[in-house]
Design a protein around this motif. Sequence first.
Motif, short mmCIF file in Angstrom:
data_model
loop_
_atom_site.label_atom_id
_atom_site.label_comp_id
_atom_site.label_asym_id
_atom_site.label_seq_id
_atom_site.Cartn_x
_atom_site.Cartn_y
_atom_site.Cartn_z
N THR A 172 25.63 1.09 3.83
CA THR A 172 24.62 0.19 4.39
C THR A 172 23.26 0.59 3.87
OG1 THR A 172 25.92 -0.09 6.42
CG2 THR A 172 23.60 -0.71 6.50
N LEU A 173 22.54 -0.36 3.25
CA LEU A 173 21.23 -0.09 2.67
C LEU A 173 20.13 -0.46 3.66
CD1 LEU A 173 21.87 -1.49 -0.93
CD2 LEU A 173 22.19 0.84 -0.07
N GLY A 174 18.92 -0.05 3.34
CA GLY A 174 17.78 -0.28 4.24
C GLY A 174 17.49 -1.74 4.48
N ASN A 175 17.81 -2.60 3.52
CA ASN A 175 17.59 -4.03 3.70
C ASN A 175 18.76 -4.71 4.41
OD1 ASN A 175 19.54 -3.95 1.73
ND2 ASN A 175 18.39 -5.14 0.22
N LYS A 176 19.66 -3.90 5.00
CA LYS A 176 20.84 -4.34 5.75
C LYS A 176 21.95 -4.89 4.87
CE LYS A 176 18.28 -5.17 10.03
NZ LYS A 176 18.01 -6.12 11.14
N MET A 177 21.82 -4.74 3.57
CA MET A 177 22.90 -5.10 2.67
C MET A 177 24.03 -4.09 2.83
SD MET A 177 22.77 -5.38 -1.50
CE MET A 177 24.22 -5.80 -2.44
N ILE A 178 25.27 -4.58 2.91
CA ILE A 178 26.44 -3.72 3.09
C ILE A 178 27.33 -3.83 1.85
CG2 ILE A 178 28.49 -3.25 4.46
CD1 ILE A 178 27.04 -4.36 6.88
N ILE A 179 27.67 -2.68 1.28
CA ILE A 179 28.53 -2.63 0.11
C ILE A 179 29.80 -1.89 0.48
CG2 ILE A 179 28.77 -1.83 -2.28
CD1 ILE A 179 25.74 -1.90 -2.52
N LYS A 180 30.95 -2.54 0.24
CA LYS A 180 32.24 -1.87 0.49
C LYS A 180 32.57 -1.00 -0.71
CE LYS A 180 36.22 -4.06 0.31
NZ LYS A 180 37.36 -4.95 0.65
N ASP A 181 32.85 0.27 -0.44
CA ASP A 181 33.02 1.25 -1.51
C ASP A 181 34.42 1.84 -1.47
OD1 ASP A 181 30.22 0.85 -1.60
OD2 ASP A 181 29.96 2.44 -0.12
N SER A 182 34.63 2.82 -2.33
CA SER A 182 35.93 3.48 -2.44
C SER A 182 35.78 4.96 -2.10
CB SER A 182 36.47 3.32 -3.86
OG SER A 182 37.72 3.92 -4.00
N SER A 183 36.54 5.41 -1.09
CA SER A 183 36.42 6.81 -0.68
C SER A 183 37.64 7.25 0.11
CB SER A 183 35.16 7.03 0.17
OG SER A 183 35.06 8.38 0.58
N LEU A 184 38.02 8.51 -0.07
CA LEU A 184 39.09 9.13 0.71
C LEU A 184 38.51 10.12 1.72
CD1 LEU A 184 42.18 9.49 1.05
CD2 LEU A 184 42.10 11.18 -0.78
N THR A 185 37.21 10.34 1.65
CA THR A 185 36.57 11.36 2.47
C THR A 185 36.46 10.92 3.92
OG1 THR A 185 35.27 12.12 0.59
CG2 THR A 185 34.49 12.74 2.75
N ASN A 186 36.94 11.77 4.81
CA ASN A 186 36.91 11.46 6.24
C ASN A 186 35.72 12.12 6.93
OD1 ASN A 186 38.04 10.16 8.50
ND2 ASN A 186 38.93 12.09 9.20
N LYS A 187 34.84 12.74 6.15
CA LYS A 187 33.70 13.44 6.73
C LYS A 187 32.55 12.46 6.95
CE LYS A 187 30.89 17.62 6.10
NZ LYS A 187 31.33 18.20 7.38
N ALA A 188 31.89 12.55 8.09
CA ALA A 188 30.79 11.65 8.43
C ALA A 188 29.45 12.32 8.18
CB ALA A 188 30.91 11.22 9.88
N LEU A 189 28.41 11.51 8.04
CA LEU A 189 27.05 12.03 7.96
C LEU A 189 26.66 12.69 9.28
CD1 LEU A 189 25.45 9.05 6.04
CD2 LEU A 189 25.63 11.40 5.20
N PRO A 190 25.70 13.62 9.25
CA PRO A 190 25.36 14.37 10.47
C PRO A 190 25.05 13.50 11.68
CG PRO A 190 24.29 15.33 8.55
CD PRO A 190 24.92 14.07 8.09
N THR A 191 24.26 12.46 11.49
CA THR A 191 23.95 11.53 12.57
C THR A 191 24.00 10.11 12.04
OG1 THR A 191 21.57 11.72 12.11
CG2 THR A 191 22.46 13.17 13.81
N LYS A 192 24.20 9.17 12.94
CA LYS A 192 24.31 7.77 12.52
C LYS A 192 22.91 7.18 12.38
CE LYS A 192 26.99 3.60 13.37
NZ LYS A 192 27.99 2.93 14.25
N LYS A 193 22.32 7.44 11.21
CA LYS A 193 20.99 6.91 10.90
C LYS A 193 20.91 6.71 9.39
CE LYS A 193 18.63 11.29 10.05
NZ LYS A 193 17.47 12.14 10.38
#
Length: 440
Positions: free
Chosen positions: A83-104
Amino acid sequence: MAAIEAAINDDVDVLSLSIGFASFRYFADPLAVGSFHAVKNGISVVAVTGNEGPGPLTASNLAPWLLTVGASSIDMELVNYLTLGNKMIIKDSSLTNKALPTKKLYPLAFGVDAAANNDTNLREMFCVPGSLDPAKVKGKILVCIQGQAYLRDSEAQASDGGAVGLILMNNKDTGEDVMPVEFPLPFTLLPFSKGQALFSNINSTLSPVAYLTRGMDMVGRAPAPMIAMFSSRRPNIVTPEILKPDITAPGIDILAATSQATKGPYETMQGTSMACPHVASVAALLKKIHPHWSPSAIKSAIMATASTLDSRNKPMLDYTLEKATLFDFGSGHMTPNLAMDPGLVYDMDHHDYLKFLCAIGYKKDMIKSGNARVTRRLKNVGTPGTYVALLNAPAGVTVTVEPSKLTFEKKGQELKFSVIFTVDGGHRQLPRAFLFGDLV
């Protein structure tokens, strides 16, 4: 050779071979020689076409008695969302189950903007080791282009610099072909087209920001299947009249368990070595269902029932989203359920292959008339019935089937037909490029 001979002595039914050799003669190719002995003993030999694509003349395992497999994609994908700052959402490719530290939203650091010592030789675009300044990466999502650094090097640059996540973008050469991998950081890999969208956003925003979700599985990716970039291709450098690969099967985003000593508990893998076992397993199932079928009958059933259409019911595409050809996928993408009951098969034994090898020595004066006749033998493995030839002739060539209709009165009956090719205008009008046609 020794391993194949041991398999013959062990009375196996199918061999799956993820190896290949570059050779301009069948008798100089140890796999071609060894597999000939296996097929002579009733063993189906399934082999990879290789991972040297997408260039031409890269296919290996070219012998006609081999069932040679290319790689294509599947409709399941392992994704996350950017999710980009302009609210554009891009579906990507990833196997990683790790999340960012906080939802921001986190600031993005493009490699060029994080160069060490104001380096301007563009190495930092690719996150080459030693090219980035950790102070400019810390607490941000690092964005790099694939090309000059290994994936693990890029991940190390992100981790060592204190980045909270990593985004890799394909370059134009690697196109739309992506493979989910597991990283210790939140991570995604973008195909070229989506990378360009992200790149435009970075360039149009004073302070670009983004958020990455965890990886998840999703079914329904379209179009699928698509021909893999790496899958070796056309034409057959030994005998161009024999198309290779014969078939394609799933070879992208294949989930595999791995050693936790060096990696995570699992990862996705890609390659014709992933596709080959899919076909070998179907060959084994067909042998179980039809124990008296020869390797050629099994090969024919798999090839004759393959599909050249994708999930949209449109012609299959390659990794550049261009229409794929027979040189890319052979007879098409494997459809196992249809292969169980193909109706008719092209059956042959090692004597027929010996005749083929003898025929390779034809001289020019035997074929320069502009005409050619090919005779094939069909075996009925289904119910009695009548089959009518349907033709789609290449431009500039007149094609005739004699007879145009075959009636099989019982199971196991064999009938012959001939296909006559006549170049319109004679041999002086022979086309200078490869042409494609169909006979069903």
